[in-house]
Design a protein around this motif. Structure first.
Motif, PDB file in Angstrom:
ATOM      1  N   PRO A  64     -11.849  -2.921   4.480  1.00  0.00           N
ATOM      2  CA  PRO A  64     -10.930  -3.355   3.416  1.00  0.00           C
ATOM      3  C   PRO A  64     -10.563  -4.826   3.623  1.00  0.00           C
ATOM      4  CG  PRO A  64     -10.258  -1.243   4.315  1.00  0.00           C
ATOM      5  CD  PRO A  64     -11.338  -1.756   5.211  1.00  0.00           C
ATOM      6  N   MET A  65     -10.671  -5.624   2.590  1.00  0.00           N
ATOM      7  CA  MET A  65     -10.434  -7.074   2.711  1.00  0.00           C
ATOM      8  C   MET A  65      -9.090  -7.434   2.109  1.00  0.00           C
ATOM      9  SD  MET A  65     -13.123  -8.059   4.287  1.00  0.00           S
ATOM     10  CE  MET A  65     -13.173  -9.827   4.121  1.00  0.00           C
TER      11      MET A  65
ATOM     12  N   SER B  42      -4.031   5.829   1.949  1.00  0.00           N
ATOM     13  CA  SER B  42      -2.600   5.714   2.204  1.00  0.00           C
ATOM     14  C   SER B  42      -2.322   4.760   3.365  1.00  0.00           C
ATOM     15  CB  SER B  42      -2.007   7.087   2.504  1.00  0.00           C
ATOM     16  OG  SER B  42      -2.144   7.946   1.388  1.00  0.00           O
ATOM     17  N   ALA B  43      -3.167   4.805   4.392  1.00  0.00           N
ATOM     18  CA  ALA B  43      -2.976   3.924   5.551  1.00  0.00           C
ATOM     19  C   ALA B  43      -3.113   2.465   5.153  1.00  0.00           C
ATOM     20  CB  ALA B  43      -3.977   4.281   6.643  1.00  0.00           C
ATOM     21  N   TRP B  44      -4.138   2.160   4.377  1.00  0.00           N
ATOM     22  CA  TRP B  44      -4.312   0.772   3.957  1.00  0.00           C
ATOM     23  C   TRP B  44      -3.293   0.383   2.896  1.00  0.00           C
ATOM     24  CZ3 TRP B  44      -6.196  -3.449   5.893  1.00  0.00           C
ATOM     25  CH2 TRP B  44      -7.110  -3.358   6.952  1.00  0.00           C
ATOM     26  N   GLY B  45      -2.827   1.342   2.115  1.00  0.00           N
ATOM     27  CA  GLY B  45      -1.739   1.055   1.179  1.00  0.00           C
ATOM     28  C   GLY B  45      -0.474   0.676   1.928  1.00  0.00           C
ATOM     29  N   ALA B  46      -0.207   1.366   3.047  1.00  0.00           N
ATOM     30  CA  ALA B  46       0.959   1.040   3.870  1.00  0.00           C
ATOM     31  C   ALA B  46       0.822  -0.343   4.500  1.00  0.00           C
ATOM     32  CB  ALA B  46       1.133   2.100   4.960  1.00  0.00           C
ATOM     33  N   ALA B  47      -0.418  -0.787   4.666  1.00  0.00           N
ATOM     34  CA  ALA B  47      -0.670  -2.124   5.226  1.00  0.00           C
ATOM     35  C   ALA B  47      -0.673  -3.200   4.147  1.00  0.00           C
ATOM     36  CB  ALA B  47      -2.005  -2.124   5.972  1.00  0.00           C
ATOM     37  N   GLY B  48      -0.430  -2.790   2.892  1.00  0.00           N
ATOM     38  CA  GLY B  48      -0.361  -3.757   1.806  1.00  0.00           C
ATOM     39  C   GLY B  48      -1.683  -4.056   1.130  1.00  0.00           C
ATOM     40  N   ARG B  49      -2.676  -3.186   1.338  1.00  0.00           N
ATOM     41  CA  ARG B  49      -3.992  -3.428   0.756  1.00  0.00           C
ATOM     42  C   ARG B  49      -4.437  -2.186  -0.013  1.00  0.00           C
ATOM     43  NH1 ARG B  49      -7.449  -7.168   3.023  1.00  0.00           N
ATOM     44  NH2 ARG B  49      -5.515  -8.194   3.632  1.00  0.00           N
ATOM     45  N   GLY B  50      -4.624  -2.313  -1.300  1.00  0.00           N
ATOM     46  CA  GLY B  50      -5.080  -1.185  -2.099  1.00  0.00           C
ATOM     47  C   GLY B  50      -6.584  -1.012  -2.008  1.00  0.00           C
ATOM     48  N   ILE B  51      -7.042   0.226  -1.819  1.00  0.00           N
ATOM     49  CA  ILE B  51      -8.475   0.520  -1.774  1.00  0.00           C
ATOM     50  C   ILE B  51      -8.754   1.729  -2.659  1.00  0.00           C
ATOM     51  CG2 ILE B  51      -8.728  -0.432   0.565  1.00  0.00           C
ATOM     52  CD1 ILE B  51      -8.881   2.431   1.629  1.00  0.00           C
ATOM     53  N   PRO B  52     -10.018   1.978  -3.023  1.00  0.00           N
ATOM     54  CA  PRO B  52     -10.330   3.126  -3.902  1.00  0.00           C
ATOM     55  C   PRO B  52      -9.895   4.454  -3.295  1.00  0.00           C
ATOM     56  CG  PRO B  52     -12.191   1.620  -3.770  1.00  0.00           C
ATOM     57  CD  PRO B  52     -11.209   1.171  -2.733  1.00  0.00           C
ATOM     58  N   ARG B  53      -9.838   5.474  -4.149  1.00  0.00           N
ATOM     59  CA  ARG B  53      -9.290   6.774  -3.734  1.00  0.00           C
ATOM     60  C   ARG B  53     -10.264   7.641  -2.954  1.00  0.00           C
ATOM     61  NH1 ARG B  53      -8.178  10.684  -1.721  1.00  0.00           N
ATOM     62  NH2 ARG B  53      -6.805  12.400  -2.368  1.00  0.00           N
ATOM     63  N   THR B  54     -11.544   7.644  -3.310  1.00  0.00           N
ATOM     64  CA  THR B  54     -12.467   8.607  -2.703  1.00  0.00           C
ATOM     65  C   THR B  54     -13.341   7.954  -1.641  1.00  0.00           C
ATOM     66  OG1 THR B  54     -14.310   8.258  -4.237  1.00  0.00           O
ATOM     67  CG2 THR B  54     -12.565   9.742  -4.960  1.00  0.00           C
TER      68      THR B  54
ATOM     69  N   GLU C  89      -3.044  -6.661   9.276  1.00  0.00           N
ATOM     70  CA  GLU C  89      -3.100  -5.556   8.323  1.00  0.00           C
ATOM     71  C   GLU C  89      -3.791  -4.344   8.930  1.00  0.00           C
ATOM     72  OE1 GLU C  89      -4.064  -8.601   7.715  1.00  0.00           O
ATOM     73  OE2 GLU C  89      -3.134  -9.344   5.868  1.00  0.00           O
ATOM     74  N   GLY C  90      -4.872  -4.612   9.699  1.00  0.00           N
ATOM     75  CA  GLY C  90      -5.589  -3.520  10.346  1.00  0.00           C
ATOM     76  C   GLY C  90      -4.715  -2.768  11.334  1.00  0.00           C
ATOM     77  N   ARG C  91      -3.882  -3.504  12.084  1.00  0.00           N
ATOM     78  CA  ARG C  91      -2.983  -2.847  13.042  1.00  0.00           C
ATOM     79  C   ARG C  91      -1.961  -1.968  12.309  1.00  0.00           C
ATOM     80  NH1 ARG C  91      -3.854  -7.646  16.076  1.00  0.00           N
ATOM     81  NH2 ARG C  91      -2.245  -8.803  14.949  1.00  0.00           N
ATOM     82  N   ARG C  92      -1.474  -2.451  11.167  1.00  0.00           N
ATOM     83  CA  ARG C  92      -0.514  -1.643  10.412  1.00  0.00           C
ATOM     84  C   ARG C  92      -1.185  -0.384   9.851  1.00  0.00           C
ATOM     85  NH1 ARG C  92       1.531  -6.709   8.336  1.00  0.00           N
ATOM     86  NH2 ARG C  92       0.497  -6.355   6.324  1.00  0.00           N
ATOM     87  N   ALA C  93      -2.422  -0.541   9.401  1.00  0.00           N
ATOM     88  CA  ALA C  93      -3.150   0.622   8.867  1.00  0.00           C
ATOM     89  C   ALA C  93      -3.400   1.648   9.970  1.00  0.00           C
ATOM     90  CB  ALA C  93      -4.476   0.173   8.250  1.00  0.00           C
TER      91      ALA C  93
END
Length: 348
Positions: free
Chosen positions: A347-348, A269-281, A235-239
């Protein structure tokens, strides 16, 4: 008479002489204006501009958080309105059932089934009717209870809808205030920079680079990257791949792509593209995501900067981050230690 004229003439001549006196002329021309302030050095201008953009970044976080809250409240309003509609439809159906029961009683001559039962002489009819009456009484009680519960739910939903509207309006007010502050800080920073000559603006850019390189050298000298290097997860590589693909795109406050990003919009957005949602700010990413030690960070981790968590970038390995720096700059690679590090989150 002639004596008086001579005296008046002498008086006029003396007055003209006094007015023409150099000392008086000098004193009259010495207006009480303060001396002009000393011109700021280019380094002072750089720090002032950086400070203004930092303040704009804090306001941008406030704007983004208010926007997220407004989205949540809008979703809640939609949900509650759907429940209200369903509840009203249910009430309407229950009223139809109640009306049917009332019409049935009217067709029986206005006598309730219990009174009709007392008047019958047929034992079997009596037993059959008794069962129906018991069922009818239970059905009527159930119907009334269901109508009461449904109406109570409608009252709750109505209060929830009102509460969500109040919160939505409050978040919109906060958004407007943050937007005004952001624009004011950016305008002030741009004004400072625009007042510099072209040569000074180039020197200012070089000063920025030198300050960042010096901070990076000091960070590396302190042994930040000493020890084994942790490998990125899939996931980290995709982000990281997503974030680095955005290099060269402009910073845009409040933007989440695809054409522009602010700092936390890029990491989210990067972590969203990796399939992991994280907070906005950046502040919420710092507050809510698990923290790791700098020496244990791996590509894909997020480095949070400054004491107010007003900036964030993604660690990509080899002591570098990719980040959206500030208005007027493009997404770029930079030294991970080129700014004041608050901490690292994963991000976990």
């Amino acid at each position: 008479m002639n004596r008086r004229r001579r005296a008046a003439a002498i008086t006029v001549i003396c007055a003209l002489a006094v007015l023409a006196s150099p000392s008086l002329t000098l004193r009259a021309s010495a207006a009480p204006f303060p001396p002009p302030p000393p011109k700021k050095s280019l380094e002072e201008v750089r720090k002032e501009i950086d400070g203004l953009y930092r303040q704009a970044a804090v306001a941008t976080d406030a704007y983004n958080l208010s926007e997220e809250k407004a989205k949540e409240q809008s979703s809640e309003i939609v949900r509650v309105n759907r429940l209200l509609t369903e509840g009203r439809e249910k009430i309407a159906g229950l009223k139809v059932e109640a009306g049917a029961a009332a019409r049935s009683q009217y067709r029986n001559g206005g006598l309730p089934e219990g009174a009709q039962l007392v008047l019958t002489n047929d034992p079997q009819l009596f037993l059959d009717a008794a069962g129906r009456i018991k069922e009818s009484v239970k059905a009527t009680k159930d119907l009334l209870a269901e109508m009461t519960r449904t109406q109570a739910s409608l009252d709750v939903y109505a209060r929830e809808a009102s509460d969500h509207w109040s919160r939505l309006e409050a978040n919109r007010v906060r958004q407007a205030g943050a937007r005004k502050e952001i624009n004011a800080k950016i305008a002030a920073a741009e004004k400072l920079e625009s007042e510099l000559a072209a040569e000074e603006r180039e020197r200012l850019r070089r000063l920025e680079e030198l300050a960042q390189k010096e901070a990076q050298r000091n960070w590396l000298r302190a042994g930040a990257l000493v020890g084994p290097k942790a490998e990125a997860t899939e996931e980290g590589r995709r982000a990281v791949a997503f974030a680095t693909a955005q290099i060269g795109k402009p910073y845009g406050w409040g933007d989440e792509g695809p054409d522009a990003f602010d700092c936390s919009g890029l990491t989210q957005s990067a972590w969203g593209a990796a399939g992991r949602g994280i907070p906005r700010t950046s502040q919420e990413q710092w507050r809510l995501l698990p923290r790791v030690d700098v020496k244990d960070m791996r590509p894909g981790d997020l480095i949070v900067y400054f004491a107010d968590a007003s900036h964030i970038g993604m660690y990509v390995g080899n002591g570098m981050i990719v980040h959206a720096p500030r208005p007027g700059r493009n997404i770029t690679l930079a030294g991970a230690g080129s700014m004041e590090i608050l901490g690292v989150v994963r991000p976990m």
